[in-house]
Design an enzyme around this catalytic site. Sequence first.
Site, mmCIF file in Angstrom:
data_model
loop_
_atom_site.group_PDB
_atom_site.id
_atom_site.type_symbol
_atom_site.label_atom_id
_atom_site.label_comp_id
_atom_site.label_asym_id
_atom_site.label_seq_id
_atom_site.Cartn_x
_atom_site.Cartn_y
_atom_site.Cartn_z
ATOM 1 C CB SER A 132 -0.666 3.683 0.546
ATOM 2 O OG SER A 132 -2.052 3.661 0.294
ATOM 3 C CB SER A 148 -1.852 -0.434 -2.125
ATOM 4 O OG SER A 148 -2.682 0.216 -3.072
ATOM 5 C CB SER A 204 -6.791 1.709 -4.471
ATOM 6 O OG SER A 204 -5.453 1.563 -4.925
ATOM 7 N NE ARG A 260 -6.008 14.466 -0.929
ATOM 8 C CZ ARG A 260 -6.852 14.152 -1.910
ATOM 9 N NH1 ARG A 260 -6.822 12.935 -2.432
ATOM 10 N NH2 ARG A 260 -7.713 15.040 -2.371
ATOM 11 C CD GLU A 311 -2.212 13.500 -2.930
ATOM 12 O OE1 GLU A 311 -3.281 12.878 -3.050
ATOM 13 O OE2 GLU A 311 -1.207 12.987 -2.403
ATOM 14 C CG HIS A 371 25.749 21.127 6.401
ATOM 15 N ND1 HIS A 371 26.971 21.433 6.951
ATOM 16 C CD2 HIS A 371 24.926 20.856 7.435
ATOM 17 C CE1 HIS A 371 26.906 21.321 8.263
ATOM 18 N NE2 HIS A 371 25.670 20.973 8.585
ATOM 19 C CE LYS A 393 -2.799 6.085 -8.536
ATOM 20 N NZ LYS A 393 -3.431 5.770 -7.260
HETATM 21 C C1 F6R Z 1 -4.949 10.083 -3.148
HETATM 22 C C2 F6R Z 1 -3.626 9.879 -2.603
HETATM 23 C C3 F6R Z 1 -2.568 9.266 -3.474
HETATM 24 C C4 F6R Z 1 -2.610 7.731 -3.370
HETATM 25 C C5 F6R Z 1 -1.548 7.089 -4.272
HETATM 26 C C6 F6R Z 1 -1.458 5.581 -4.114
HETATM 27 O O1 F6R Z 1 -5.837 10.505 -2.145
HETATM 28 O O2 F6R Z 1 -3.379 10.225 -1.486
HETATM 29 O O3 F6R Z 1 -1.326 9.767 -3.065
HETATM 30 O O4 F6R Z 1 -2.415 7.342 -2.038
HETATM 31 O O5 F6R Z 1 -1.817 7.393 -5.610
HETATM 32 O O6 F6R Z 1 -2.707 4.967 -4.191
HETATM 33 P P1 F6R Z 1 -3.128 3.912 -3.068
HETATM 34 O O7 F6R Z 1 -3.041 4.654 -1.774
HETATM 35 O O8 F6R Z 1 -4.516 3.513 -3.391
HETATM 36 O O9 F6R Z 1 -2.152 2.791 -3.155
#
Ligand code: F6R
Length: 338
Positions: free
Chosen positions: A49, A90, A92, A142, A221, A237, A331
């Site tokens: 994100s 974000s 999610s 991603r 990832e 450098h 998480k």
């Molecule tokens: C998983 C990914 C992670 C999430 C990250 C933040 O595919 O790319 O790098 O993007 O953990 O989560 P979000 O994007 O939902 O805020």
Amino acid sequence: MVTEGYETMLRYVMDIPRQLGQMLDRHHEVDILPRYRFRNILFVGMGGSAMGGDIAVSVLQRDVSCPMAVCRDYRLPGWAGPDTMLFAVSYSGNTEEALAAYGEAIRRRCRIVCISSGGQLTDSARRRGHPLFTVPDGLPPRAAIGYLTVPLLLMLGRQGVYPKVETEIEEAAQLLRELRDPWLGKSRRLASRLRGRLPFLYATSSLTAAAATRWRCQLNENSKVVCHASILPEHNHNEIVGMGSPSFLRRKTAAIFLTDRDTHERTSARVHITRSLARDLFEHVVLLEGRGRGRFARLMSLVMLGDLVSVELARLQGVDPLPVQRIDELKNRMASRR
Ligand code: F6R
């Protein structure tokens, strides 16, 4: 399962041009955004994100007169305040660092815009009346790169920061549609050079710095490998001294220079010399240049190529590009500590 994951992730990458077009078709939705007065721009988000912010900064920073930055943390930089146009992103909507920074942005009275597919960020934006751009859900964040990038650019266009925005997005969508099939073969050849090696990504300009970050994250990832990214001329450098060391790495590393036709001419000369020095220090040394006319298309062409390479490398190494178990576990463990 690995094959299934490979095919799904490959389909997502091949879908990037359609994502760009789909978001461009929603350009009228950014009209809901008030015309803000601001002195600086801040993108807040983590991982996939945060990438849209990196891309926006790389594409625009040569032309935009105000400072722009990406914040990947719980806390905002000290200068963020009522003069800040702040994009809280974000996918999610539940990422704790992004939510904490968003909370701080509210307290500091930043001009907030939210981008998400759901979760707490969406709920809070609706409740508080913050402008919200909702993107389609159900993807790994991603894989939503087009969904998460285009709204930022359109909104900055709406604020008068990026006048050519729609033409540039259209060009990128068209170019990526043309490149994706021929570049699948190219990505397979590149992936075979990276197999079993530690990738070193070298960006040669502020534009390709975002591409190097994206390559690194996608190799992490999707291919489940650790990798290193840095930028020239700064590399010349410090890091240049360490190149090729420790020596046991020499046969186990590949250097990829991500370049662009707008690289400063003195940096281009540095790239030339650095590559010649690198030849004996890495197993492979590769130079890749973005394609297309506009900065966005040039950057996105490198981004798509890196995405393809990461998926192909996963296949060659027999790993499933889809799951990111350690991110999920981390998480979950963090959530249980609340
Ligand atoms: C998983 C990914 C992670 C999430 C990250 C933040 O595919 O790319 O790098 O993007 O953990 O989560 P979000 O994007 O939902 O805020």
